[in-house]
Design a protein around this motif. Structure first.
Motif, PDB file in Angstrom:
ATOM      1  N   LEU A  72     -12.959   1.274 -24.706  1.00 12.66           N
ATOM      2  CA  LEU A  72     -14.415   1.446 -24.831  1.00 12.66           C
ATOM      3  C   LEU A  72     -14.817   2.898 -24.568  1.00 12.66           C
ATOM      4  N   LEU A  73     -14.202   3.514 -23.548  1.00 12.92           N
ATOM      5  CA  LEU A  73     -14.467   4.941 -23.303  1.00 12.92           C
ATOM      6  C   LEU A  73     -13.990   5.789 -24.479  1.00 12.92           C
ATOM      7  N   GLY A  74     -12.876   5.399 -25.072  1.00 10.60           N
ATOM      8  CA  GLY A  74     -12.374   6.110 -26.247  1.00 10.60           C
ATOM      9  C   GLY A  74     -13.369   6.069 -27.393  1.00 10.60           C
ATOM     10  N   TRP A  75     -13.979   4.900 -27.613  1.00 12.42           N
ATOM     11  CA  TRP A  75     -15.010   4.810 -28.647  1.00 12.42           C
ATOM     12  C   TRP A  75     -16.222   5.665 -28.288  1.00 12.42           C
ATOM     13  N   ALA A  76     -16.569   5.702 -26.999  1.00 12.70           N
ATOM     14  CA  ALA A  76     -17.691   6.534 -26.560  1.00 12.70           C
ATOM     15  C   ALA A  76     -17.412   8.006 -26.839  1.00 12.70           C
ATOM     16  N   VAL A  77     -16.183   8.427 -26.619  1.00 12.08           N
ATOM     17  CA  VAL A  77     -15.796   9.815 -26.913  1.00 12.08           C
ATOM     18  C   VAL A  77     -15.970  10.105 -28.399  1.00 12.08           C
ATOM     19  N   GLN A  78     -15.595   9.153 -29.246  1.00 14.04           N
ATOM     20  CA  GLN A  78     -15.720   9.372 -30.689  1.00 14.04           C
ATOM     21  C   GLN A  78     -17.191   9.561 -31.071  1.00 14.04           C
ATOM     22  N   VAL A  79     -18.053   8.749 -30.483  1.00 10.06           N
ATOM     23  CA  VAL A  79     -19.488   8.864 -30.756  1.00 10.06           C
ATOM     24  C   VAL A  79     -20.007  10.218 -30.264  1.00 10.06           C
ATOM     25  N   LEU A  80     -19.590  10.623 -29.061  1.00 10.78           N
ATOM     26  CA  LEU A  80     -20.033  11.914 -28.520  1.00 10.78           C
ATOM     27  C   LEU A  80     -19.590  13.082 -29.408  1.00 10.78           C
ATOM     28  N   LEU A  81     -18.378  12.998 -29.936  1.00 15.18           N
ATOM     29  CA  LEU A  81     -17.910  14.083 -30.816  1.00 15.18           C
ATOM     30  C   LEU A  81     -18.762  14.174 -32.076  1.00 15.18           C
ATOM     31  N   VAL A  82     -19.097  13.035 -32.658  1.00 15.74           N
ATOM     32  CA  VAL A  82     -19.947  13.058 -33.855  1.00 15.74           C
ATOM     33  C   VAL A  82     -21.336  13.597 -33.499  1.00 15.74           C
ATOM     34  N   PHE A  92     -19.713  17.453 -36.929  1.00 13.12           N
ATOM     35  CA  PHE A  92     -19.886  16.189 -37.647  1.00 13.12           C
ATOM     36  C   PHE A  92     -18.589  15.850 -38.375  1.00 13.12           C
ATOM     37  N   VAL A  93     -18.039  16.831 -39.061  1.00 10.59           N
ATOM     38  CA  VAL A  93     -16.798  16.626 -39.802  1.00 10.59           C
ATOM     39  C   VAL A  93     -15.639  16.345 -38.844  1.00 10.59           C
ATOM     40  N   VAL A  94     -15.520  17.164 -37.811  1.00 15.07           N
ATOM     41  CA  VAL A  94     -14.426  16.994 -36.849  1.00 15.07           C
ATOM     42  C   VAL A  94     -14.549  15.648 -36.137  1.00 15.07           C
ATOM     43  N   GLY A  95     -15.765  15.289 -35.740  1.00 12.50           N
ATOM     44  CA  GLY A  95     -15.988  14.015 -35.067  1.00 12.50           C
ATOM     45  C   GLY A  95     -15.654  12.825 -35.952  1.00 12.50           C
ATOM     46  N   LEU A  96     -16.081  12.880 -37.209  1.00 16.32           N
ATOM     47  CA  LEU A  96     -15.755  11.792 -38.137  1.00 16.32           C
ATOM     48  C   LEU A  96     -14.258  11.734 -38.414  1.00 16.32           C
ATOM     49  N   LEU A  97     -13.632  12.894 -38.516  1.00 16.39           N
ATOM     50  CA  LEU A  97     -12.183  12.929 -38.738  1.00 16.39           C
ATOM     51  C   LEU A  97     -11.443  12.282 -37.564  1.00 16.39           C
ATOM     52  N   PHE A  98     -11.805  12.667 -36.348  1.00 15.18           N
ATOM     53  CA  PHE A  98     -11.148  12.077 -35.184  1.00 15.18           C
ATOM     54  C   PHE A  98     -11.525  10.607 -35.008  1.00 15.18           C
ATOM     55  N   GLY A  99     -12.738  10.231 -35.401  1.00 12.69           N
ATOM     56  CA  GLY A  99     -13.101   8.814 -35.372  1.00 12.69           C
ATOM     57  C   GLY A  99     -12.202   7.997 -36.291  1.00 12.69           C
ATOM     58  N   GLY A 100     -11.908   8.560 -37.468  1.00  9.59           N
ATOM     59  CA  GLY A 100     -10.992   7.896 -38.395  1.00  9.59           C
ATOM     60  C   GLY A 100      -9.573   7.829 -37.843  1.00  9.59           C
ATOM     61  N   ILE A 101      -9.139   8.905 -37.216  1.00  7.47           N
ATOM     62  CA  ILE A 101      -7.804   8.919 -36.611  1.00  7.47           C
ATOM     63  C   ILE A 101      -7.743   7.910 -35.464  1.00  7.47           C
TER      64      ILE A 101
END
Length: 137
Positions: A72-82, A92-101
């Protein structure tokens, strides 16, 4: 006992993949903060606090991956990056890329864990012929 079948449960590939993504994001957050320092109007102190907090959150999530809280914290990090893309648009691009990864690490890691579990179960049955198999009378 056979040498080709480990006696202990194998390490979760899902957890390993997720940890690698989160540790990689620590570096991304650090480098992104250096870029944001020059490209945004955010003060250096605020940027340091936010980037440091995000990096600590990544490491905390990686350390908690034995429980649901880490994911859950990992998902929160992905949202924060975006969301950091509002200060540095390239994030935005980096956050979406890491969200996909992150998604791929969880998805394919879970598939790999399932395959490993099936192989271990099959190896246990092969080792113990007295164990009934499906469809056997």
């Amino acid at each position: 006992m056979s040498d080709d079948v480990p006696s202990a449960e194998p390490r979760s590939l899902r957890r390993s993949f997720a940890a690698m993504v989160l540790v990689g994001e620590v570096f991304v957050v650090g480098f992104a903060s250096l870029v944001a320092k020059d490209l945004s109007d955010v003060s250096g102190r605020t940027l340091g606090i936010v980037a440091g907090g995000t990096a600590v959150l990544c490491l905390l999530a990686a350390g908690l991956l034995r429980s649901r809280t880490g994911y859950l914290l990992g998902w929160a990090v992905q949202v924060l990056l975006v969301l950091s893309g509002f200060w540095v648009p390239m994030m935005f691009v980096v956050g979406l890329l890491f969200g996909g990864i992150w998604f791929a690490a969880l998805h394919f890691g879970a598939q790999a864990d399932a395959i490993t579990a099936q192989r271990l179960a099959a190896a246990r049955v092969d080792r113990d012929p007295a164990t009934p198999t499906e469809g056997a009378p």
